[in-house]
Design a protein around this motif. Sequence first.
Motif, mmCIF file in Angstrom:
data_model
loop_
_atom_site.group_PDB
_atom_site.id
_atom_site.type_symbol
_atom_site.label_atom_id
_atom_site.label_comp_id
_atom_site.label_asym_id
_atom_site.label_seq_id
_atom_site.Cartn_x
_atom_site.Cartn_y
_atom_site.Cartn_z
ATOM 1 N N THR A 1 0.845 -1.196 0.000
ATOM 2 C CA THR A 1 0.000 0.000 0.000
ATOM 3 C C THR A 1 0.875 1.238 0.000
ATOM 4 N N VAL A 2 0.372 2.264 -0.648
ATOM 5 C CA VAL A 2 1.017 3.570 -0.672
ATOM 6 C C VAL A 2 -0.062 4.567 -0.313
ATOM 7 N N ASP A 3 0.236 5.440 0.634
ATOM 8 C CA ASP A 3 -0.806 6.391 1.021
ATOM 9 C C ASP A 3 -0.337 7.822 0.903
ATOM 10 N N THR A 4 -1.312 8.692 0.744
ATOM 11 C CA THR A 4 -1.119 10.131 0.810
ATOM 12 C C THR A 4 -2.093 10.616 1.876
ATOM 13 N N SER A 5 -2.180 11.881 2.075
ATOM 14 C CA SER A 5 -3.088 12.368 3.116
ATOM 15 C C SER A 5 -4.555 12.096 2.779
ATOM 16 N N ASP A 6 -4.909 12.033 1.496
ATOM 17 C CA ASP A 6 -6.308 11.871 1.092
ATOM 18 C C ASP A 6 -6.679 10.484 0.609
ATOM 19 N N SER A 7 -5.749 9.797 -0.040
ATOM 20 C CA SER A 7 -6.099 8.527 -0.659
ATOM 21 C C SER A 7 -4.970 7.512 -0.529
ATOM 22 N N SER A 8 -5.296 6.282 -0.842
ATOM 23 C CA SER A 8 -4.321 5.193 -0.813
ATOM 24 C C SER A 8 -4.425 4.392 -2.104
ATOM 25 N N VAL A 9 -3.309 3.786 -2.470
ATOM 26 C CA VAL A 9 -3.276 2.844 -3.578
ATOM 27 C C VAL A 9 -2.877 1.510 -2.977
ATOM 28 N N MET A 10 -3.740 0.526 -3.130
ATOM 29 C CA MET A 10 -3.463 -0.837 -2.663
ATOM 30 C C MET A 10 -3.164 -1.670 -3.893
ATOM 31 N N ARG A 11 -1.937 -2.123 -4.004
ATOM 32 C CA ARG A 11 -1.553 -2.981 -5.117
ATOM 33 C C ARG A 11 -1.556 -4.413 -4.609
ATOM 34 N N MET A 12 -2.198 -5.299 -5.372
ATOM 35 C CA MET A 12 -2.278 -6.678 -4.910
ATOM 36 C C MET A 12 -2.301 -7.671 -6.053
ATOM 37 N N VAL A 13 -1.784 -8.856 -5.746
ATOM 38 C CA VAL A 13 -1.852 -10.019 -6.625
ATOM 39 C C VAL A 13 -2.730 -11.023 -5.902
ATOM 40 N N VAL A 14 -3.677 -11.607 -6.624
ATOM 41 C CA VAL A 14 -4.623 -12.547 -6.025
ATOM 42 C C VAL A 14 -4.554 -13.895 -6.744
ATOM 43 N N ASP A 15 -5.136 -14.903 -6.120
ATOM 44 C CA ASP A 15 -5.120 -16.242 -6.708
ATOM 45 C C ASP A 15 -6.223 -16.466 -7.745
ATOM 46 N N ASP A 16 -7.178 -15.570 -7.817
ATOM 47 C CA ASP A 16 -8.264 -15.715 -8.792
ATOM 48 C C ASP A 16 -8.579 -14.336 -9.392
ATOM 49 N N PRO A 17 -7.778 -13.911 -10.367
ATOM 50 C CA PRO A 17 -7.977 -12.563 -10.922
ATOM 51 C C PRO A 17 -9.324 -12.363 -11.609
ATOM 52 N N ASP A 18 -9.878 -13.412 -12.203
ATOM 53 C CA ASP A 18 -11.183 -13.265 -12.865
ATOM 54 C C ASP A 18 -12.263 -12.928 -11.840
ATOM 55 N N ALA A 19 -12.268 -13.651 -10.718
ATOM 56 C CA ALA A 19 -13.245 -13.374 -9.658
ATOM 57 C C ALA A 19 -13.010 -12.001 -9.053
ATOM 58 N N ALA A 20 -11.750 -11.620 -8.881
ATOM 59 C CA ALA A 20 -11.423 -10.299 -8.322
ATOM 60 C C ALA A 20 -11.895 -9.196 -9.265
ATOM 61 N N ARG A 21 -11.652 -9.377 -10.539
ATOM 62 C CA ARG A 21 -12.070 -8.398 -11.547
ATOM 63 C C ARG A 21 -13.587 -8.212 -11.510
ATOM 64 N N HIS A 22 -14.300 -9.323 -11.445
ATOM 65 C CA HIS A 22 -15.759 -9.272 -11.381
ATOM 66 C C HIS A 22 -16.226 -8.536 -10.118
ATOM 67 N N LEU A 23 -15.640 -8.863 -8.982
ATOM 68 C CA LEU A 23 -16.006 -8.231 -7.710
ATOM 69 C C LEU A 23 -15.734 -6.725 -7.731
ATOM 70 N N ILE A 24 -14.577 -6.349 -8.255
ATOM 71 C CA ILE A 24 -14.196 -4.936 -8.319
ATOM 72 C C ILE A 24 -15.178 -4.162 -9.203
ATOM 73 N N HIS A 25 -15.541 -4.742 -10.333
ATOM 74 C CA HIS A 25 -16.509 -4.081 -11.225
ATOM 75 C C HIS A 25 -17.902 -4.030 -10.590
ATOM 76 N N GLU A 26 -18.284 -5.116 -9.960
ATOM 77 C CA GLU A 26 -19.597 -5.193 -9.313
ATOM 78 C C GLU A 26 -19.772 -4.106 -8.254
#
Length: 151
Positions: free
Chosen positions: A46-71
């Motif tokens: 994770t990288v943060d600033t005073s207002d926002s954060s960027v969470m970079r992650m690798v997951v074991d099921d990118p298709d499911a993650a992509r669907h969840l993020i869009h949902e």
Amino acid sequence: MVETARERRHDPVAQFSIFVENKVGRLLELLNLFSERNIHVLGLTTVDTSDSSVMRMVVDDPDAARHLIHEHAIAHTETEVLVVEVDGPLNVKKVLSVILQAEINIHYTYSFITRPHGKGAMAFHLEDIELATQALQRNQFCILGQEDISR
């Protein structure tokens, strides 16, 4: 079957960069959401600033993650990272030396939470992933693809 001189091709490892408000508990909230769908986070930074954060992650099921993020309409980007198996601190130095010798810029790196194949692994976001892959494979490093880290 005849062996070819080609290196083993891997499916690229997907990394999600998720942009969220910088507030207490937001990371846990996001990981709980993934957990509810049986999506496991394998690497995280994770990288943060005073207002926002960027969470970079690798997951074991990118298709499911992509669907969840869009949902859930979560602000994000998706990119490819190079994942290299490492045996320890000296091995990490050797990986970095190979990347330096190939004159490839490293934008950022982070280690995995889990240990694929019982060994450590590091994710690299690089200037030239293809060239780095070739250089590391020539030096006998194991490059992991999405199929190596997925369930």
